[in-house]
Design a protein around this motif. Structure first.
Motif, PDB file in Angstrom:
ATOM      1  N   UNK A  16       0.862  -1.172   0.000  1.00 29.24           N
ATOM      2  CA  UNK A  16       0.000   0.000   0.000  1.00 29.24           C
ATOM      3  C   UNK A  16       0.904   1.230   0.000  1.00 29.24           C
ATOM      4  N   UNK A  17       0.751   2.069  -1.017  1.00 30.05           N
ATOM      5  CA  UNK A  17       1.542   3.287  -1.159  1.00 30.05           C
ATOM      6  C   UNK A  17       0.613   4.484  -1.027  1.00 30.05           C
ATOM      7  N   UNK A  18       1.043   5.516  -0.308  1.00 25.79           N
ATOM      8  CA  UNK A  18       0.226   6.705  -0.111  1.00 25.79           C
ATOM      9  C   UNK A  18       1.055   7.926  -0.481  1.00 25.79           C
ATOM     10  N   UNK A  19       0.450   8.812  -1.286  1.00 23.71           N
ATOM     11  CA  UNK A  19       1.099  10.059  -1.698  1.00 23.71           C
ATOM     12  C   UNK A  19       0.164  11.224  -1.392  1.00 23.71           C
ATOM     13  N   UNK A  20       0.752  12.412  -1.292  1.00 19.91           N
ATOM     14  CA  UNK A  20      -0.025  13.628  -1.086  1.00 19.91           C
ATOM     15  C   UNK A  20      -0.410  14.243  -2.417  1.00 19.91           C
ATOM     16  N   UNK A  21      -1.110  15.360  -2.377  1.00 23.56           N
ATOM     17  CA  UNK A  21      -1.537  16.024  -3.608  1.00 23.56           C
ATOM     18  C   UNK A  21      -0.355  16.549  -4.406  1.00 23.56           C
ATOM     19  N   UNK A  22       0.769  16.770  -3.744  1.00 22.46           N
ATOM     20  CA  UNK A  22       1.958  17.238  -4.448  1.00 22.46           C
ATOM     21  C   UNK A  22       2.762  16.092  -5.069  1.00 22.46           C
ATOM     22  N   UNK A  23       2.299  14.859  -4.878  1.00 22.70           N
ATOM     23  CA  UNK A  23       2.965  13.696  -5.453  1.00 22.70           C
ATOM     24  C   UNK A  23       4.071  13.117  -4.598  1.00 22.70           C
ATOM     25  N   UNK A  24       4.313  13.728  -3.447  1.00 20.45           N
ATOM     26  CA  UNK A  24       5.370  13.219  -2.562  1.00 20.45           C
ATOM     27  C   UNK A  24       4.863  12.035  -1.744  1.00 20.45           C
ATOM     28  N   UNK A  25       5.751  11.096  -1.546  1.00 17.91           N
ATOM     29  CA  UNK A  25       5.418   9.893  -0.794  1.00 17.91           C
ATOM     30  C   UNK A  25       5.133  10.228   0.668  1.00 17.91           C
ATOM     31  N   UNK A  26       3.982   9.787   1.145  1.00 14.65           N
ATOM     32  CA  UNK A  26       3.612   9.951   2.539  1.00 14.65           C
ATOM     33  C   UNK A  26       4.040   8.709   3.313  1.00 14.65           C
ATOM     34  N   UNK A  27       3.884   7.549   2.688  1.00 17.80           N
ATOM     35  CA  UNK A  27       4.297   6.321   3.339  1.00 17.80           C
ATOM     36  C   UNK A  27       3.954   5.100   2.512  1.00 17.80           C
ATOM     37  N   UNK A  28       4.463   3.968   2.948  1.00 17.98           N
ATOM     38  CA  UNK A  28       4.148   2.704   2.291  1.00 17.98           C
ATOM     39  C   UNK A  28       4.276   1.592   3.326  1.00 17.98           C
ATOM     40  N   UNK A  29       3.530   0.539   3.089  1.00 20.68           N
ATOM     41  CA  UNK A  29       3.551  -0.588   4.001  1.00 20.68           C
ATOM     42  C   UNK A  29       3.141  -1.854   3.263  1.00 20.68           C
ATOM     43  N   UNK A  30       3.430  -2.974   3.857  1.00 15.29           N
ATOM     44  CA  UNK A  30       3.063  -4.279   3.312  1.00 15.29           C
ATOM     45  C   UNK A  30       2.098  -4.928   4.303  1.00 15.29           C
ATOM     46  N   UNK A  31       0.931  -5.352   3.808  1.00 13.78           N
ATOM     47  CA  UNK A  31      -0.095  -5.934   4.679  1.00 13.78           C
ATOM     48  C   UNK A  31      -0.650  -7.205   4.049  1.00 13.78           C
ATOM     49  N   UNK A  32      -1.409  -7.956   4.831  1.00 14.51           N
ATOM     50  CA  UNK A  32      -2.112  -9.121   4.299  1.00 14.51           C
ATOM     51  C   UNK A  32      -3.108  -8.670   3.233  1.00 14.51           C
ATOM     52  N   UNK A  33      -3.354  -9.510   2.261  1.00 12.13           N
ATOM     53  CA  UNK A  33      -4.282  -9.174   1.186  1.00 12.13           C
ATOM     54  C   UNK A  33      -5.714  -9.475   1.623  1.00 12.13           C
ATOM     55  N   UNK A  34      -6.190  -8.654   2.532  1.00 15.74           N
ATOM     56  CA  UNK A  34      -7.586  -8.703   2.956  1.00 15.74           C
ATOM     57  C   UNK A  34      -8.102  -7.271   2.976  1.00 15.74           C
ATOM     58  N   UNK A  35      -9.388  -7.077   2.679  1.00 14.12           N
ATOM     59  CA  UNK A  35      -9.924  -5.714   2.716  1.00 14.12           C
ATOM     60  C   UNK A  35      -9.718  -5.035   4.075  1.00 14.12           C
ATOM     61  N   UNK A  36      -9.898  -5.775   5.173  1.00 15.86           N
ATOM     62  CA  UNK A  36      -9.748  -5.179   6.498  1.00 15.86           C
ATOM     63  C   UNK A  36      -8.317  -4.700   6.749  1.00 15.86           C
TER      64      UNK A  36
END
Length: 82
Positions: A16-36
């Motif tokens: 899961x990768x998260x970026x802001x409106x400016x395109x800069x990386x906010x964070x990333x993580x690896x999780x189980x492939x479940x919706x929860x």
């Protein structure tokens, strides 16, 4: 600031990768492939305006589960994304 996410699905774990409106990386993580697990990861970065998920055989169940949990999810075909 609004956040956007890209989710790279795999059979057991997803990135899961998260970026802001400016395109800069906010964070990333690896999780189980479940919706929860994916929804919890997204919530840890604050409100996510929209998340994109690639098409594939895991997509229908994960995307529907995320929608049920209130995540604004968009499915994209990576070969046609610009």
């Amino acid at each position: 600031m609004k956040h956007y996410s890209g989710i790279d699905l795999s059979t057991e774990t997803s990135h899961v990768y998260v970026v802001g409106t400016d395109g800069r990386k906010v964070g990333s993580t690896c999780v189980d492939t479940t919706p929860a697990a994916i929804a919890a990861a997204l919530e840890s970065y604050g409100p996510v305006e929209r998340a994109a998920i690639e098409t594939g055989r895991m997509t229908p169940s994960v995307a529907l589960g995320l929608r049920e949990l209130g995540v604004a999810i968009v499915c994209i075909d990576t070969r046609q994304a610009h």
